[in-house]
Design a protein around this motif. Structure first.
Motif, PDB file in Angstrom:
ATOM      1  N   GLU A   1       0.747  -1.229  -0.201  1.00 38.62           N
ATOM      2  CA  GLU A   1       0.040  -0.168  -0.266  1.00 38.62           C
ATOM      3  C   GLU A   1       1.009   1.172   0.135  1.00 38.62           C
ATOM      4  O   GLU A   1       0.476   2.388  -0.770  1.00 38.62           O
TER       5      GLU A   1
ATOM      6  N   SER B   1      -0.102   3.046  -5.587  1.00 36.13           N
ATOM      7  CA  SER B   1      -1.254   3.689  -5.339  1.00 36.13           C
ATOM      8  C   SER B   1      -2.301   2.790  -5.245  1.00 36.13           C
ATOM      9  O   SER B   1      -2.201   1.223  -5.528  1.00 36.13           O
ATOM     10  N   ARG B   2      -3.391   3.265  -4.564  1.00 32.08           N
ATOM     11  CA  ARG B   2      -4.604   2.284  -4.229  1.00 32.08           C
ATOM     12  C   ARG B   2      -4.988   1.630  -5.610  1.00 32.08           C
ATOM     13  O   ARG B   2      -5.567   0.450  -5.461  1.00 32.08           O
ATOM     14  N   SER B   3      -5.120   2.308  -6.588  1.00 32.44           N
ATOM     15  CA  SER B   3      -5.690   1.551  -7.918  1.00 32.44           C
ATOM     16  C   SER B   3      -4.795   0.562  -8.286  1.00 32.44           C
ATOM     17  O   SER B   3      -5.217  -0.298  -9.006  1.00 32.44           O
TER      18      SER B   3
ATOM     19  N   ARG C   1      -5.516  -2.288  -6.198  1.00 32.36           N
ATOM     20  CA  ARG C   1      -6.925  -2.993  -6.817  1.00 32.36           C
ATOM     21  C   ARG C   1      -6.620  -3.793  -7.872  1.00 32.36           C
ATOM     22  O   ARG C   1      -7.361  -5.032  -8.003  1.00 32.36           O
TER      23      ARG C   1
ATOM     24  N   ARG D   1      -7.444  -7.876  -8.110  1.00 32.32           N
ATOM     25  CA  ARG D   1      -8.540  -8.680  -9.261  1.00 32.32           C
ATOM     26  C   ARG D   1      -7.680  -9.710  -9.762  1.00 32.32           C
ATOM     27  O   ARG D   1      -8.313 -10.619  -9.911  1.00 32.32           O
TER      28      ARG D   1
ATOM     29  N   PRO E   1      -8.179  -7.366   4.104  1.00 34.01           N
ATOM     30  CA  PRO E   1      -8.112  -6.110   4.615  1.00 34.01           C
ATOM     31  C   PRO E   1      -8.563  -5.244   3.235  1.00 34.01           C
ATOM     32  O   PRO E   1      -8.327  -3.948   3.204  1.00 34.01           O
ATOM     33  N   VAL E   2      -9.320  -6.056   2.333  1.00 32.08           N
ATOM     34  CA  VAL E   2      -9.708  -5.050   1.355  1.00 32.08           C
ATOM     35  C   VAL E   2     -10.858  -4.167   1.477  1.00 32.08           C
ATOM     36  O   VAL E   2     -11.893  -5.026   2.075  1.00 32.08           O
ATOM     37  N   GLN E   3     -11.276  -3.094   0.820  1.00 32.65           N
ATOM     38  CA  GLN E   3     -12.452  -2.328   1.017  1.00 32.65           C
ATOM     39  C   GLN E   3     -13.762  -3.203   0.319  1.00 32.65           C
ATOM     40  O   GLN E   3     -13.287  -3.646  -0.723  1.00 32.65           O
TER      41      GLN E   3
ATOM     42  N   VAL F   1     -15.841  -2.004  -1.371  1.00 37.74           N
ATOM     43  CA  VAL F   1     -16.442  -1.760  -2.760  1.00 37.74           C
ATOM     44  C   VAL F   1     -15.156  -2.267  -3.736  1.00 37.74           C
ATOM     45  O   VAL F   1     -15.634  -2.469  -4.928  1.00 37.74           O
ATOM     46  N   ASP F   2     -14.008  -2.415  -3.235  1.00 39.80           N
ATOM     47  CA  ASP F   2     -13.025  -2.961  -4.106  1.00 39.80           C
ATOM     48  C   ASP F   2     -13.108  -4.471  -4.300  1.00 39.80           C
ATOM     49  O   ASP F   2     -12.904  -5.002  -5.476  1.00 39.80           O
TER      50      ASP F   2
ATOM     51  N   GLU G   1     -15.592  -4.883  -7.080  1.00 38.97           N
ATOM     52  CA  GLU G   1     -15.231  -4.799  -8.208  1.00 38.97           C
ATOM     53  C   GLU G   1     -14.371  -5.832  -8.839  1.00 38.97           C
ATOM     54  O   GLU G   1     -14.731  -6.130  -9.783  1.00 38.97           O
TER      55      GLU G   1
ATOM     56  N   ASP H   1      -7.061  -0.323   7.939  1.00 39.90           N
ATOM     57  CA  ASP H   1      -6.963  -0.205   6.438  1.00 39.90           C
ATOM     58  C   ASP H   1      -7.478   1.174   6.153  1.00 39.90           C
ATOM     59  O   ASP H   1      -8.813   1.297   5.522  1.00 39.90           O
TER      60      ASP H   1
ATOM     61  N   PHE I   1      -6.157   6.488   2.227  1.00 39.69           N
ATOM     62  CA  PHE I   1      -5.570   7.967   2.521  1.00 39.69           C
ATOM     63  C   PHE I   1      -4.898   8.438   1.016  1.00 39.69           C
ATOM     64  O   PHE I   1      -4.770   7.554  -0.098  1.00 39.69           O
TER      65      PHE I   1
ATOM     66  N   GLU J   1      -8.349  12.340  -8.344  1.00 39.39           N
ATOM     67  CA  GLU J   1      -8.217  11.142  -7.703  1.00 39.39           C
ATOM     68  C   GLU J   1      -8.499  11.198  -6.162  1.00 39.39           C
ATOM     69  O   GLU J   1      -9.069  10.230  -5.863  1.00 39.39           O
TER      70      GLU J   1
ATOM     71  N   ARG K   1     -15.788   6.998  -4.128  1.00 43.80           N
ATOM     72  CA  ARG K   1     -15.823   5.647  -4.046  1.00 43.80           C
ATOM     73  C   ARG K   1     -16.025   4.964  -2.604  1.00 43.80           C
ATOM     74  O   ARG K   1     -16.618   3.933  -2.450  1.00 43.80           O
ATOM     75  N   TYR K   2     -15.478   5.518  -1.601  1.00 39.15           N
ATOM     76  CA  TYR K   2     -15.261   4.943  -0.292  1.00 39.15           C
ATOM     77  C   TYR K   2     -16.503   5.381   0.559  1.00 39.15           C
ATOM     78  O   TYR K   2     -16.390   5.297   1.627  1.00 39.15           O
TER      79      TYR K   2
ATOM     80  N   LYS L   1     -12.458   1.932 -16.825  1.00 41.16           N
ATOM     81  CA  LYS L   1     -11.029   1.709 -16.393  1.00 41.16           C
ATOM     82  C   LYS L   1     -10.474   0.476 -16.765  1.00 41.16           C
ATOM     83  O   LYS L   1      -9.309   0.117 -17.070  1.00 41.16           O
ATOM     84  N   TYR L   2     -11.362  -0.869 -16.648  1.00 39.88           N
ATOM     85  CA  TYR L   2     -10.859  -2.059 -16.618  1.00 39.88           C
ATOM     86  C   TYR L   2     -11.600  -2.956 -17.775  1.00 39.88           C
ATOM     87  O   TYR L   2     -11.474  -3.967 -17.900  1.00 39.88           O
TER      88      TYR L   2
END
Lengths: 459, 459
Positions: A5, A9-11, A14, A18, A39-41, A43-44, A47, B214, B217, B226, B233-234, B357-358
């Motif tokens: 982390e 970056s967070r993206s 993600r 995946r 530990p993943v949110q 919403v992630d 996704e 977690d 940030f 971003e 998003r969160y 994005k994906y």
């Protein structure tokens, strides 16, 4: 995890989740999946599940802890929510849907086929069923449908000590927002206090003494865009919703407001780009649906173009005499279309963000016409030179230049004026999108061009 | 006031306030102004002052209470903030600017001329000057510039009892957000707890035991868009910002995130509408600025149109033979422009909201090409009939129909493909706006049309 982390970056993180999720599922490494997702949110996770092949989605979902499953479910895309519901056992269904927030549940029901809604409603506890039915009773797109019944409302005659105890109690089974709404005996909204106000007050003061009575609120039938704009305007985290008797019935939270503002911006952009928007995600639609959404404007365009053809065919003799005149029609049409689009863009966006709400339409339209004229003069001078280079003829250059000036003025005026016209009729100004202006400008523009040619070239 | 509020919507109320304020100021009824504005929200007062004639603005502003003046000032438009600063006495200046939140102050300094910034900086207390300079040290458009240093951060080894006391203490001189950030001895961010978590915990538990490690940030140099997308998003109310050592240095709040997302949407819309956007409000700009923002695309359009003219002049003999062919160029150009705009609109917006994005670019481009083909077939059939009605000639109808099909496929493919291309080069995909596509499609389209005509009509 922490290490990854900090480095990326967070993206990027993600993307790794995946990728890993799929590999672990293919290996049937269930423990690995659990460890990965811990530990993943939510919403992630949603996704990542959205991106899996259909066959793996249910498996991945069943590996989540109960608490996490509900949150992840709320973030899944509608078609996956639906296909999961079909495969859920009744006990799973009960667990998930009963634990959803009433407003999210009402939103889900909007999307599900009636058959599934009936199956789900039958599983709900009487209490949750009542909360959901109440929300579903309000029209889609209003504050009533959007609000959550989970908020903190306390009587004005409680002491701060009593209020603090009550807040602590209520916090056990509901999300706490930053506001405490203060009501009278009939639950009518009297004012609002922030948690900060409560923290800072003396313990024996009354709640009624510390409230701000000038509270920004919405009615149950207030349009959702207006609700979102109020939250934005007054920098709120939540907005209370009252019914006709001023009784507090729910709150709309800022996260919903952001999503609405984004959706409205997308709708505006789509309509301006001549794509009809009906809310659902474009990238989930099939080709037939997409085509159906785009063809209407294009057919309107055909009809108005029939008029352009009619105008041109009336000038067949002129064109026959000087065929070079035809070379410049694309230029004139493009210039008119673009200048019109520029004017309509700023006016439509200005109306949508309320920046234009208190400007006089006439002032804006005159400004736009003048801008159109300025642009026309600048372009016209260049074009006269350009035509002279191509053809060595000053008359055709003048014809094109003069027509260009007229066209840019008309385009800017129409581009600014028509959205106001639509707005004053209560229609969406974005409907006044560029294809509409383009074709109007086409007809007038071609007529002006060929008339000027006839006159200047003495045909 | 309460009565008016219940009967009419807030926006009608705002109109009344604006109207009344002006009348009372004209009557020099200062007490009336004070009474009128007492229950009005600062942002609405700012709007009312924005709408006053220049001469009355300072008078109205001076009638506000000290506490209200700061809040109102933060909501005024930049040019009025500036003209007020010029007229402020030093004591007023000190009062207002010293009380502003550091992030709002940094934002104001971005807009003011350096001369005024120096005057204001000189008035600040050393502490506030330091806070402001720190923010100004970060690049505009990053999390560092956007964050506020007002947040609650507590050591992980405090008990809940100590933490609660500390929160109550800190609340006295700063806004409290809904989150408590938990840090180690070096102020490095360890996790986050909500006020709710703190309320529900046992008094002798440690803060470190109840935190969620977690935490989402941003770094000080994270792009503001971003940051805003993360908040959306969160579903956050605030997002902590850390420096290179993971030390907590500030938070970005949700109200700033909303404004950024709105600004970014406006920018996208403007660029798609062929208007250059530079951040400042369009409706405050003068005609020369507006013209300067719109002329670039139009000149590009002229240049590409020169190529279209070249193509057409190469087919002068064909056009001379069958002048009716010229009638249909506007139709073909408009259809190509609109189909291209439709494809580019959904792709640009999809890239901007990260929905795309994906997705694989190739998948999207193929889908769009197929959609273009479908639209072309539908339109083509109608057009063949239309031309037949006009001219009674099936060959010209076929020529137009076939060209239309080719053009819609090219337009859809280019409309979908070019934004991806721009995106992969790290450029704003919205730059790939419709005027650009239009003119590309023009050149190819006209060439296809006249070549087909030459072939089918045997010229």
């Amino acid at each position: 995890m922490q290490e990854i982390e900090e480095k990326s970056s967070r993206s990027e993180l993600r993307a790794i989740v995946r990728e890993q999720l799929r590999l672990l599922l293919e290996d049937r490494n269930w423990e690995g999946v659990k460890t990965l997702l811990l530990p993943v949110q939510p919403v992630d996770i949603a996704e990542a599940i959205d991106g899996l092949p259909k066959a793996m989605q249910l498996t991945a979902f069943r590996l989540l802890s109960k608490a996490e499953a509900v949150e992840v479910y709320e973030h899944l895309s509608t078609d996956i929510q639906q296909s999961l519901i079909e495969e859920f056992r009744d006990s799973e269904l009960l667990e998930i849907v009963n634990s959803m927030a009433p407003d999210d549940r009402a939103g889900l029901f909007d999307e599900l086929p009636p058959r599934l809604v009936r199956r789900v409603l039958a599983q709900l506890s009487p209490e949750e069923r009542k909360a959901t039915s109440q929300l579903l009773g309000y029209q889609a797109g209003t504050a009533g449908r959007l609000m959550t019944p989970e908020y903190i409302a306390l009587r004005y005659n409680l002491t701060i000590k009593e209020a603090s105890d009550r807040i602590r109690q209520l916090a056990r089974d509901r999300e706490v927002s930053y506001y405490v709404y203060v009501v009278d005996e009939q639950r009518r909204l009297m004012g609002v206090a922030s948690l900060r106000d409560v923290l800072l007050a003396d313990l024996d003061q009354f709640l009624g003494d510390i409230i701000n009575p000038d509270v920004v609120f919405a009615q149950t039938d207030t349009d959702q865009e207006e609700v979102a704009r109020s939250i934005q305007r007054y920098d709120l985290v939540a907005l209370p919703v009252v019914d006709r008797d001023h009784t507090l019935v729910g709150v709309v939270t800022v996260d919903d407001a952001i999503d609405i503002l984004q959706k409205e911006a997308t709708e505006d952009i789509y309509i301006m780009g001549a794509v009809r928007s009906e809310g659902e995600s474009y990238f989930q639609s099939n080709l037939a649906t997409i085509t159906r959404k785009r063809i209407p404007w294009l057919f309107i365009l055909l009809i108005t173009n029939a008029l352009t053809i009619l105008v041109m065919s009336n000038f067949e003799a002129v064109l026959d005499e000087v065929v070079a005149l035809a070379f410049f029609t694309p230029l004139l049409i493009d210039a008119g279309g673009n200048v019109g689009a520029q004017s309509s863009t700023v006016v439509i966006r200005g109306l949508s963000t309320e920046e234009l709400k208190y400007k006089k339409p006439l002032w804006v339209i005159i400004r736009e016409s003048m801008t159109g004229g300025l642009l026309g003069i600048l372009l016209g001078v260049v074009v006269i030179g350009m035509v002279f280079v191509f053809l060595g003829q000053i008359e055709i250059g003048l014809t094109v230049g003069i027509s260009l000036l007229c066209i840019t003025i008309i385009a800017a005026t129409a581009g600014a004026g028509l959205p106001f016209l639509f707005h004053s009729f209560g229609l969406d100004p974005a409907l006044m999108s560029s294809p509409f202006i383009t074709t109007i400008v086409d007809i007038l523009g071609i007529w002006i061009y060929l008339s000027t040619a006839k006159l200047l070239l003495g045909l």
